[in-house]
Design a protein around this motif. Structure first.
Motif, PDB file in Angstrom:
ATOM      1  N   THR A  12       0.826  -1.201   0.000  1.00 49.94           N
ATOM      2  CA  THR A  12       0.000   0.000   0.000  1.00 49.94           C
ATOM      3  C   THR A  12       0.866   1.259   0.000  1.00 49.94           C
ATOM      4  OG1 THR A  12      -0.086   0.135   2.418  1.00 49.94           O
ATOM      5  CG2 THR A  12      -1.771  -1.225   1.322  1.00 49.94           C
ATOM      6  N   GLY A  13       0.240   2.367  -0.360  1.00 50.95           N
ATOM      7  CA  GLY A  13       0.943   3.639  -0.325  1.00 50.95           C
ATOM      8  C   GLY A  13       1.429   3.984   1.071  1.00 50.95           C
ATOM      9  N   THR A  43       1.638   5.937  -7.372  1.00 56.79           N
ATOM     10  CA  THR A  43       0.499   5.023  -7.381  1.00 56.79           C
ATOM     11  C   THR A  43       0.608   4.108  -8.596  1.00 56.79           C
ATOM     12  OG1 THR A  43      -0.951   6.492  -8.669  1.00 56.79           O
ATOM     13  CG2 THR A  43      -0.941   6.776  -6.270  1.00 56.79           C
ATOM     14  N   THR A  99      -1.077   9.664   1.329  1.00 55.28           N
ATOM     15  CA  THR A  99      -1.463   8.693   0.300  1.00 55.28           C
ATOM     16  C   THR A  99      -2.944   8.770  -0.041  1.00 55.28           C
ATOM     17  OG1 THR A  99      -1.741   7.016   2.029  1.00 55.28           O
ATOM     18  CG2 THR A  99       0.385   7.093   0.910  1.00 55.28           C
ATOM     19  N   TYR A 127      -3.731  11.527  -2.580  1.00 58.35           N
ATOM     20  CA  TYR A 127      -3.329  11.194  -3.948  1.00 58.35           C
ATOM     21  C   TYR A 127      -4.392  10.381  -4.678  1.00 58.35           C
ATOM     22  CZ  TYR A 127       1.479  12.907  -3.846  1.00 58.35           C
ATOM     23  OH  TYR A 127       2.599  13.719  -3.818  1.00 58.35           O
ATOM     24  N   GLN A 128      -5.121   9.564  -3.930  1.00 62.09           N
ATOM     25  CA  GLN A 128      -6.133   8.723  -4.562  1.00 62.09           C
ATOM     26  C   GLN A 128      -7.265   9.542  -5.167  1.00 62.09           C
ATOM     27  OE1 GLN A 128      -5.556   5.500  -4.884  1.00 62.09           O
ATOM     28  NE2 GLN A 128      -3.681   5.689  -3.672  1.00 62.09           N
TER      29      GLN A 128
END
Length: 257
Positions: free
Chosen positions: A47-48, A86, A113, A116-117
């Motif tokens: 994961t990030g 990502t 993170t 960013y999604q």
């Protein structure tokens, strides 16, 4: 048929073994559940959040983790490489897009993170974007006229440090409170660079290197306006004239030598 282990899973395991940690100990350090076994077997993606912890605690370069850099360790002090990347469903790195409205928040969310999604992302299947990490930024304002128009998009390749930056090239410069697109010129003053607008109405910015969080060298742009803007024809003609003059000077030098 055995599942092929991805490069990031192999390198993740390598990090743990070099640190001398068990899978349970490593998972606790990274807040990754009870064990890292599924990650190392390729059954669970990194994961990030885990990428962020690897960078923060052990200075692991995210680009190295995914096979896009030879530099394993990345010092957070002085580093201008992206802190978050990502991946798409095919485990290819996304080109994240940062529109004008998001640029102010980008500077303060380089390690978030979840933030960013929320940004759009895509891939360009061209050889020019095969190596390295890329990001797209929308141009704000008219400081880079006539080369860059307001609201155009520029695509930039990640630069790992200001020392590695190409002088006099256009870059996207991310500091703690802003994102700007400027021509970067290395300064004779130690620990400083000059950020130059192509539009002469704007002053030169004397930028401290220590305050630069990310650096992206612009290698292409995306435009939706195909009209030739006022003044551009004159600029093109002037450039051609200068090129011809340089060639004539070189011919004269060769003739007298």
């Amino acid at each position: 048929m055995a599942q092929e282990i991805s490069i990031e899973a192999k390198r993740f395991k390598q990090i743990r073994e070099e640190l001398g940690k068990t899978q349970s100990e490593f998972a606790e350090l990274l807040d990754a559940g009870s064990t890292t076994a599924d990650i190392e077997r390729g059954k669970k993606k990194i994961t990030g959040k885990i990428v962020t912890e690897l960078l923060r605690q052990f200075h692991i370069n995210p680009l190295w983790l995914y096979g896009n850099s030879y530099n394993k360790n990345l010092e957070t002090t002085g580093s201008t490489a992206p802190k978050i990347i990502t991946m798409d469903t095919s485990e290819r790195e996304n080109m994240i897009m940062v529109p004008i409205k998001a640029s102010a928040g980008y500077a303060s969310n380089v390690l978030d993170t979840d933030w960013y999604q929320e940004l759009p992302a895509f891939n360009i299947p061209l050889p020019q974007y095969k190596e390295g990490s890329y990001r797209a930024f929308q141009v704000r304002g008219d400081s880079m006229l006539p080369v860059l128009q307001p609201a155009e998009w520029v695509m930039g390749k990640a630069v790992e440090s200001v020392r590695q930056a190409n002088d006099n090239r256009i870059h996207v410069v991310v500091t703690a409170d802003t994102v700007v697109v400027k021509k970067l010129r290395k300064s004779e003053i130690e620990n400083q660079v000059n950020l130059i607008s192509l539009n002469r109405d704007y002053p030169v910015i004397e930028q401290s290197i220590a305050d630069i969080k990310e650096l992206w060298e612009v290698n292409s742009k995306l435009s939706f306006d195909l009209d030739v803007h006022e003044g551009e024809e004159a600029m093109i003609s002037l450039k051609q004239g200068l090129d011809n003059l340089r060639q004539e000077i070189q011919s004269i030098k060769k003739g007298t030598s």
